[in-house]
Design a protein around this motif. Structure first.
Motif, PDB file in Angstrom:
ATOM      1  N   UNK A  54     -31.658   6.087  25.578  1.00  0.00           N
ATOM      2  CA  UNK A  54     -32.049   6.554  26.908  1.00  0.00           C
ATOM      3  C   UNK A  54     -32.226   8.066  26.993  1.00  0.00           C
ATOM      4  N   UNK A  55     -31.845   8.788  25.954  1.00  0.00           N
ATOM      5  CA  UNK A  55     -31.990  10.244  25.925  1.00  0.00           C
ATOM      6  C   UNK A  55     -32.445  10.660  24.526  1.00  0.00           C
ATOM      7  N   UNK A  56     -33.222  11.734  24.446  1.00  0.00           N
ATOM      8  CA  UNK A  56     -33.716  12.187  23.142  1.00  0.00           C
ATOM      9  C   UNK A  56     -32.599  12.735  22.278  1.00  0.00           C
ATOM     10  N   UNK A  57     -31.744  13.549  22.882  1.00  0.00           N
ATOM     11  CA  UNK A  57     -30.601  14.134  22.172  1.00  0.00           C
ATOM     12  C   UNK A  57     -29.400  14.112  23.106  1.00  0.00           C
ATOM     13  N   UNK A  58     -28.195  14.199  22.552  1.00  0.00           N
ATOM     14  CA  UNK A  58     -26.980  14.121  23.363  1.00  0.00           C
ATOM     15  C   UNK A  58     -26.890  15.259  24.368  1.00  0.00           C
ATOM     16  N   UNK A  59     -27.455  16.410  24.028  1.00  0.00           N
ATOM     17  CA  UNK A  59     -27.375  17.547  24.947  1.00  0.00           C
ATOM     18  C   UNK A  59     -28.232  17.357  26.191  1.00  0.00           C
ATOM     19  N   UNK A  60     -29.081  16.327  26.211  1.00  0.00           N
ATOM     20  CA  UNK A  60     -29.863  16.022  27.414  1.00  0.00           C
ATOM     21  C   UNK A  60     -29.039  15.300  28.476  1.00  0.00           C
ATOM     22  N   UNK A  61     -27.886  14.786  28.094  1.00  0.00           N
ATOM     23  CA  UNK A  61     -27.074  13.987  29.011  1.00  0.00           C
ATOM     24  C   UNK A  61     -26.275  14.913  29.916  1.00  0.00           C
ATOM     25  N   UNK A  62     -26.489  14.807  31.216  1.00  0.00           N
ATOM     26  CA  UNK A  62     -25.721  15.612  32.172  1.00  0.00           C
ATOM     27  C   UNK A  62     -24.745  14.759  32.982  1.00  0.00           C
ATOM     28  N   UNK A  63     -25.119  13.506  33.285  1.00  0.00           N
ATOM     29  CA  UNK A  63     -24.221  12.601  34.006  1.00  0.00           C
ATOM     30  C   UNK A  63     -24.198  11.265  33.265  1.00  0.00           C
TER      31      UNK A  63
ATOM     32  N   UNK B 116     -18.998  11.797  23.272  1.00  0.00           N
ATOM     33  CA  UNK B 116     -18.937  12.457  24.579  1.00  0.00           C
ATOM     34  C   UNK B 116     -18.748  13.962  24.406  1.00  0.00           C
ATOM     35  N   UNK B 117     -17.892  14.356  23.472  1.00  0.00           N
ATOM     36  CA  UNK B 117     -17.628  15.784  23.268  1.00  0.00           C
ATOM     37  C   UNK B 117     -18.879  16.524  22.812  1.00  0.00           C
ATOM     38  N   UNK B 118     -19.780  15.826  22.162  1.00  0.00           N
ATOM     39  CA  UNK B 118     -21.017  16.455  21.695  1.00  0.00           C
ATOM     40  C   UNK B 118     -22.091  16.550  22.776  1.00  0.00           C
ATOM     41  N   UNK B 119     -21.788  16.089  23.974  1.00  0.00           N
ATOM     42  CA  UNK B 119     -22.720  16.222  25.106  1.00  0.00           C
ATOM     43  C   UNK B 119     -22.458  17.565  25.769  1.00  0.00           C
ATOM     44  N   UNK B 120     -23.088  18.594  25.245  1.00  0.00           N
ATOM     45  CA  UNK B 120     -22.745  19.968  25.604  1.00  0.00           C
ATOM     46  C   UNK B 120     -23.040  20.316  27.051  1.00  0.00           C
ATOM     47  N   UNK B 121     -23.925  19.574  27.707  1.00  0.00           N
ATOM     48  CA  UNK B 121     -24.320  19.911  29.084  1.00  0.00           C
ATOM     49  C   UNK B 121     -23.807  18.905  30.104  1.00  0.00           C
TER      50      UNK B 121
END
Length: 468
Positions: free
Chosen positions: A208-217, A232-237
């Protein structure tokens, strides 16, 4: 640039949030007080330029301050060649070095209808920003002109009608600038995943997302393991996480530490442990601790400067609240601790400057060192009959106005109520003087409590009070 400045650090509600580059890549939502780097339009403010060691005019960050003698200018403010967009040049008597600018921006809200709001800030050098008289941002450092920070503002700090953003920026040498603005958060774009098996979160999210950093919620259903927590920890944003329908037994140590963009977290029922530093220095505005949690780790919520509400779910089984768990939660105003808790560790609520209401557990036996130190808004507290030990400086520099020690006190540390300027009345128990680290009696217990008018001892033989 000379950035070796030493300006005093004031009460910090929010320090450095996540810095992101490339301002124009951000699509801002409804603007209540526009950020010039987004809008490329000027905003108006009352302004005072002065020298860098100038003392803050009394009340200048509050709504009632008389700024009629200040200039009306267009912001943002910047030296030439710094901010990409600015409306007024930073200039104090022809210079920018070793100077300050004070800015007062009024804006209107028809209603407060968002769960939270977003403040964007960039500055060079040191900056303090107040919203309706409450310090919401402080950083004794500076940004590149192309960078900024994001601060999440709880709705409780705003009101319908006129509101005030007031800032001061102090420059050393080199570039000097300031821009800030308040926005609605816009629609929340949740990514919702259901785990087929533990350890598959990364795979499911990347559908559902290109990269983990695209995940905000992120909303998670299903059973999580340590591999999922690493994902989850790698979701920087990440700004919000909903685990209300997930299954997990623990939040790992340092899981969200220093994630200053994180402003909401819904925890799963079945959770037993919140690890050390798990939510340290995040922007959470509220948290509900599930009833199944037995342990809250050291510094788990320390320096959550926006945390205004902590609720323990009915039937809480909490038995282990470790040191510094809520230290420096400077917006926390009230807490009702669960009956299952019998020991309060050291420094748990140290520096909670707005804490004014505390309900202690009925079976509490011990209050640790500096547990409620530096809580100037705490004017009263009822000790349970079960309380037997209060350790050093537990209520030092608090706002207590009266103290009634319970009858079962057997140990009292040094300087327990040290430097309580409002303390007027003290009632000592009928029992003999409690043991201290240096013998028996009250050792500096009420030192520097200069307002005391009455000390009542229920004992036929009044105890010794030393060094007071």
């Amino acid at each position: 640039m000379d950035k070796h400045l030493n300006f005093p650090v004031k009460c910090i509600l929010v320090a450095l949030a996540l810095v992101v580059g490339g301002m124009m890549s951000v699509k801002a939502a409804t603007a209540y007080a526009p950020f010039g780097q987004f809008s490329h339009q000027p905003w108006q403010a009352k302004c005072l330029f002065t020298y860098d060691s100038y003392n803050d005019p009394e009340g200048c960050f509050t709504e009632g301050f008389d700024d009629s003698s200040w200039d009306l200018i267009n912001g943002p403010v910047s030296t030439q060649g710094a901010l990409a967009y600015f409306a007024t040049e930073w200039n104090y008597n022809g210079y920018s070095d070793y100077s300050k600018v004070y800015l007062r921006r009024h804006f209107n809200l028809d209603r407060v209808d968002q769960d939270y709001y977003v403040l964007y800030v960039t500055h060079d050098d040191n900056c303090w920003i107040y919203l309706n008289g409450v310090l919401v941002y402080n950083l004794n450092s500076w940004f590149s002109p192309k960078d900024y920070t994001t601060i999440f503002i709880p709705r409780e700090l705003l009101h319908a009608g006129d509101n005030l953003l007031a800032a001061v920026v102090a420059n050393g040498t080199g570039n000097a600038f300031c821009d800030f603005g308040l926005y609605a958060p816009g629609a929340i774009d949740w990514i919702s995943v259901e785990l087929a098996a533990p350890g598959t979160l990364g795979q499911e999210v990347l559908y559902k997302a290109d990269v983990l950093s695209d995940v905000t919620y992120l909303k998670v259903k299903g059973t999580m393991n340590d591999e999922d927590w690493v994902t989850v920890k790698n979701m920087a944003n990440l700004k919000g996480i909903d685990l209300s329908e997930a299954k997990a037994t623990h939040v790992p140590n340092d899981q969200f530490s220093d994630r200053t963009m994180l402003h909401m977290a819904l925890l799963p029922s079945g959770l037993t442990t919140i690890g050390n530093n798990a939510f340290y220095h995040t922007s959470l505005t509220s948290v509900v601790i599930p009833a199944t949690v037995t342990t809250i780790g050291e510094a788990a919520f320390q320096e959550c400067g926006m945390l205004g509400s902590v609720e323990f779910a009915a039937g809480s089984r909490l038995t282990d609240l470790r040191p510094r768990a809520f230290c420096y939660c400077t917006r926390l105003q009230a807490v009702s601790l669960p009956p299952s808790l019998t020991v309060l560790s050291d420094v748990v609520f140290y520096g909670c400057t707005l804490l004014s209401s505390v309900t202690l557990p009925s079976a509490l036996s011990t209050i640790g060192s500096s547990c409620f130190a530096r809580t100037p808004s705490l004017h009263s507290i009822d000790f349970p009959a079960s309380l037997s030990c209060i350790y050093d400086e537990a209520f030092a520099s608090s706002g207590l106005e009266s103290v009634v020690l319970p009858q079962n006190i057997t140990y009292i540390g040094d300087a327990v109520f040290y430097d309580n300027p409002n303390l007027k009345r003290v009632e000592l128990p009928i029992t003999s003087a409690p043991q201290t680290a240096n013998g028996w009696g009250y050792r500096s217990t009420f030192y520097n409590c200069r307002a005391i008018e009455e000390v009542v001892s229920l004992s036929a033989t009044p105890p010794a009070i030393y060094w007071d």
